[in-house]
Each structure stands twice: as structure tokens, then as C-alpha cells.
Design a protein around this motif. Structure first.
Motif, PDB file in Angstrom:
ATOM      1  N   PRO A   1      95.098 130.772  78.843  1.00  0.00           N
ATOM      2  CA  PRO A   1      95.666 131.811  79.795  1.00  0.00           C
ATOM      3  C   PRO A   1      96.385 132.958  79.061  1.00  0.00           C
ATOM      4  O   PRO A   1      96.986 133.857  79.764  1.00  0.00           O
ATOM      5  N   GLY A   2      96.325 133.008  77.849  1.00  0.00           N
ATOM      6  CA  GLY A   2      97.171 134.061  77.306  1.00  0.00           C
ATOM      7  C   GLY A   2      98.644 133.744  76.904  1.00  0.00           C
ATOM      8  O   GLY A   2      99.117 132.649  77.349  1.00  0.00           O
TER       9      GLY A   2
ATOM     10  N   GLY B   1     100.799 131.327  79.414  1.00  0.00           N
ATOM     11  CA  GLY B   1     100.915 130.004  78.590  1.00  0.00           C
ATOM     12  C   GLY B   1     102.233 129.472  78.158  1.00  0.00           C
ATOM     13  O   GLY B   1     102.363 128.438  78.278  1.00  0.00           O
ATOM     14  N   LEU B   2     103.036 130.244  77.673  1.00  0.00           N
ATOM     15  CA  LEU B   2     104.445 129.945  77.198  1.00  0.00           C
ATOM     16  C   LEU B   2     105.263 129.704  78.466  1.00  0.00           C
ATOM     17  O   LEU B   2     105.953 128.708  78.361  1.00  0.00           O
ATOM     18  N   GLN B   3     104.912 130.103  79.739  1.00  0.00           N
ATOM     19  CA  GLN B   3     105.873 129.843  80.779  1.00  0.00           C
ATOM     20  C   GLN B   3     105.115 128.478  81.040  1.00  0.00           C
ATOM     21  O   GLN B   3     105.980 127.471  81.822  1.00  0.00           O
ATOM     22  N   MET B   4     104.133 128.126  81.073  1.00  0.00           N
ATOM     23  CA  MET B   4     103.447 126.821  81.491  1.00  0.00           C
ATOM     24  C   MET B   4     103.970 125.777  80.608  1.00  0.00           C
ATOM     25  O   MET B   4     104.314 124.683  80.863  1.00  0.00           O
TER      26      MET B   4
ATOM     27  N   ILE C   1      95.227 124.942  77.215  1.00  0.00           N
ATOM     28  CA  ILE C   1      95.836 124.983  78.353  1.00  0.00           C
ATOM     29  C   ILE C   1      94.621 125.668  79.188  1.00  0.00           C
ATOM     30  O   ILE C   1      94.151 126.571  79.375  1.00  0.00           O
ATOM     31  N   GLU C   2      94.336 124.344  80.071  1.00  0.00           N
ATOM     32  CA  GLU C   2      93.117 124.586  81.101  1.00  0.00           C
ATOM     33  C   GLU C   2      93.590 124.889  82.472  1.00  0.00           C
ATOM     34  O   GLU C   2      93.443 126.009  83.068  1.00  0.00           O
ATOM     35  N   SER C   3      94.853 124.022  82.758  1.00  0.00           N
ATOM     36  CA  SER C   3      95.573 124.437  84.054  1.00  0.00           C
ATOM     37  C   SER C   3      96.863 123.576  83.970  1.00  0.00           C
ATOM     38  O   SER C   3      97.163 122.745  83.142  1.00  0.00           O
TER      39      SER C   3
ATOM     40  N   ALA D   1      99.340 122.171  73.036  1.00  0.00           N
ATOM     41  CA  ALA D   1      98.168 122.787  73.868  1.00  0.00           C
ATOM     42  C   ALA D   1      98.492 124.085  73.484  1.00  0.00           C
ATOM     43  O   ALA D   1      99.278 124.845  73.018  1.00  0.00           O
ATOM     44  N   SER D   2      97.351 124.808  73.202  1.00  0.00           N
ATOM     45  CA  SER D   2      97.354 126.218  72.768  1.00  0.00           C
ATOM     46  C   SER D   2      97.291 127.250  74.105  1.00  0.00           C
ATOM     47  O   SER D   2      96.414 126.905  75.018  1.00  0.00           O
ATOM     48  N   PHE D   3      98.016 128.129  73.972  1.00  0.00           N
ATOM     49  CA  PHE D   3      97.873 129.279  75.136  1.00  0.00           C
ATOM     50  C   PHE D   3      96.652 130.270  74.899  1.00  0.00           C
ATOM     51  O   PHE D   3      96.359 130.764  75.493  1.00  0.00           O
ATOM     52  N   ASP D   4      96.289 130.220  73.643  1.00  0.00           N
ATOM     53  CA  ASP D   4      95.131 131.119  73.096  1.00  0.00           C
ATOM     54  C   ASP D   4      94.205 130.554  72.009  1.00  0.00           C
ATOM     55  O   ASP D   4      94.827 130.488  71.009  1.00  0.00           O
ATOM     56  N   LYS D   5      93.011 130.300  72.092  1.00  0.00           N
ATOM     57  CA  LYS D   5      92.111 129.924  71.197  1.00  0.00           C
ATOM     58  C   LYS D   5      91.409 131.098  70.578  1.00  0.00           C
ATOM     59  O   LYS D   5      90.264 131.399  71.000  1.00  0.00           O
TER      60      LYS D   5
END
Length: 253
Positions: A59-60, A64-67, A15-17, A43-47
Motif C-alpha cells: 500500500p505504500g 502502510g505505516l497507518q495500518m 501488507i495485503e489488507s 509486514a512490508s509496506f512496500d516490496k
């Protein structure tokens, strides 16, 4: 959706944006409508396993989960993302339809048990150091912990230094364990840690990986995609151009 269609998973590596997620999600919706399929958005919230400590991770989990939840509500797409620690299974399972277990962590018992208890589909990626037949044991851990549906994903094996090789016989071997075996067509073209502190690779081989996997009986395909892959903040060299996804999927169905 045609029930005989393969499973397709696609999305940016990390997740970039919100803008990137929207761009990719809109394209997936367009392809779904065009081809009558149901691509799962990833998409990954944390690599958490980047080569360098200085690499972009995402974004963590909270943001990330909110997005990801926003994507699900706005575009009505099913979701998957990866988890790296057992405690993440419950909150991720509240948002995502499929929990992905990273290849490096596929033998982590507590992670598999927690994913199984989420009530979601558990997609276990085969480790780069295991054979397809070895994956019976991670599957047993998940199934005996309550997982109702377990998928396996092939992503290549380590071979020498900074390289991966795919033995497509692993697909046939894993289909003897579970009915759903997915080919990770983009991670399989990686050259791990070969880029001076980052993983590189060659996306031109992605379509051939998919076609070869089809010949060996794969029941699903995973593509990391990006509108401008070379600008991506993770796996830039391996992600497929977003505008090529439609035609590639057509060749597979």
C-alpha cells in the motif's frame, strides 16, 4: 517474557489488507500468551525489490505505516518493517521498534546511517553475496552513526542460478560481531526469480532451517507467515502456514 527466550519475528511478507494483518496479529497475541514470549510483528509496506515490475508491492509508506500503527495500538505488539531509502528511516522509526535493512541494501551507507539515527534497533540482513564475516562493515557503519543496538540476520547465499544455499557457519561468524543473530527461515528457502517473473521456493524446509540455525547458536528466528500462503501476494511459496507457527516455536524454546 522470559529474558532467555530467543527473539521471534513473524508476519505476512507484504501488507495485503487490514483483515490479513488482524488475522495474523491475533494469532501472534495468542502464541505470546500461550508460550510467554514476545513475537515482533513484521509486514512490508512496500516490496521495492520484486522480480517483476508487475508484481504487487503493497500500500505504500503512508497507508502502510497507518495500518501498522493500528496493529500496534490494537494488539500491543512490537513492530518491524523494512526500509529501502534513507528518508524512510525517520517516519518508519516513529512507528516501528526495529528497522530492517534488506539484504540487497546492507552496504548502502546512507541507509544504514539514517536507520542508526532513528534511535531504533537496526536489523541488517546479510546480503546474498556476502559472507558472515563481511557483515562487520555494515555493523560498523550503523554503530558509528549512533545505533545503540544492531542485529544481523542470515538469509542464505546465491549459489549458481535461481537458488540459495545456507552456510550455517555464517551464524557463528556473525555472533563474533554482534550478540543477536537471527535466522530468516522463510527467505532462506527461496529460489530467486525461478518462477517465470517471480521468486518461488519450498516451505517444507522451513522447520529444518530453524532447527539447524538453533544448532549453530542463532539467537532469533524470522518467519513470514500467512493463513493461506499459496494465496499470498508476495513470497507465496515460502511463507509458513500460520497455524503451524505455534508448534514450530515450541520446538525452538
Amino acid at each position: 517474557m522470559n529474558n532467555t527466550s530467543p527473539i521471534f519475528i513473524a508476519g505476512p511478507c507484504v501488507i495485503e489488507s487490514a483483515e490479513l494483518l488482524d488475522t495474523v496479529a491475533r494469532k501472534l497475541v495468542e502464541i505470546n500468551r500461550h508460550l510467554g514470549i514476545d513475537i515482533i510483528f513484521k509486514a512490508s509496506f512496500d516490496k521495492a525489490n520484486r522480480t517483476s515490475i508487475h508484481s504487487f508491492r503493497g500500500p505504500g509508506i503512508d497507508r502502510g505505516l497507518q495500518m501498522l500503527s493500528d496493529v500496534k495500538q490494537k494488539y500491543n505488539l512490537r513492530l518491524t518493517t523494512d526500509i529501502h531509502e534513507a528518508w524512510q528511516a525517520r517516519p518508519v522509526g516513529e512507528v516501528c521498534d526495529v528497522l530492517q535493512i534488506p539484504a540487497f541494501l546492507c552496504r548502502q551507507t546512507d541507509l544504514l546511517v539514517a536507520a542508526a539515527k532513528s534511535g531504533r534497533v537496526v536489523n541488517i540482513k546479510k546480503a546474498q553475496f556476502l559472507s558472515g564475516r563481511d557483515m562487520i562493515y555494515p555493523v560498523q557503519k550503523a554503530a558509528e552513526s549512533g545505533a545503540q543496538q544492531v542485529w544481523l540476520t542470515e538469509r542464505g547465499n546465491s549459489f549458481g542460478y535461481n537458488n540459495l544455499v545456507v552456510d550455517f557457519r555464517n551464524i557463528a561468524d556473525m555472533k563474533e560481531i554482534v550478540p543477536t543473530v537471527i535466522m530468516d527461515c522463510t527467505h532462506s528457502v527461496q529460489r530467486p526469480s525461478a518462477g517465470n517473473g517471480k521468486t518461488v521456493g519450498d516451505r517444507k524446509f522451513v522447520p529444518a532451517m530453524a532447527q539447524a540455525a538453533k544448532a549453530f547458536g542463532a539467537t532469533g528466528y524470522f518467519f513470514e507467515v500467512h493463513p493461506h500462503p499459496d494465496e499470498g501476494l508476495s513470497d507465496a511459496a515460502n511463507m509458513l502456514e500460520l497455524d503451524k507457527l505455534d508448534n514450530l516455536i515450541q520446538t525452538l524454546i
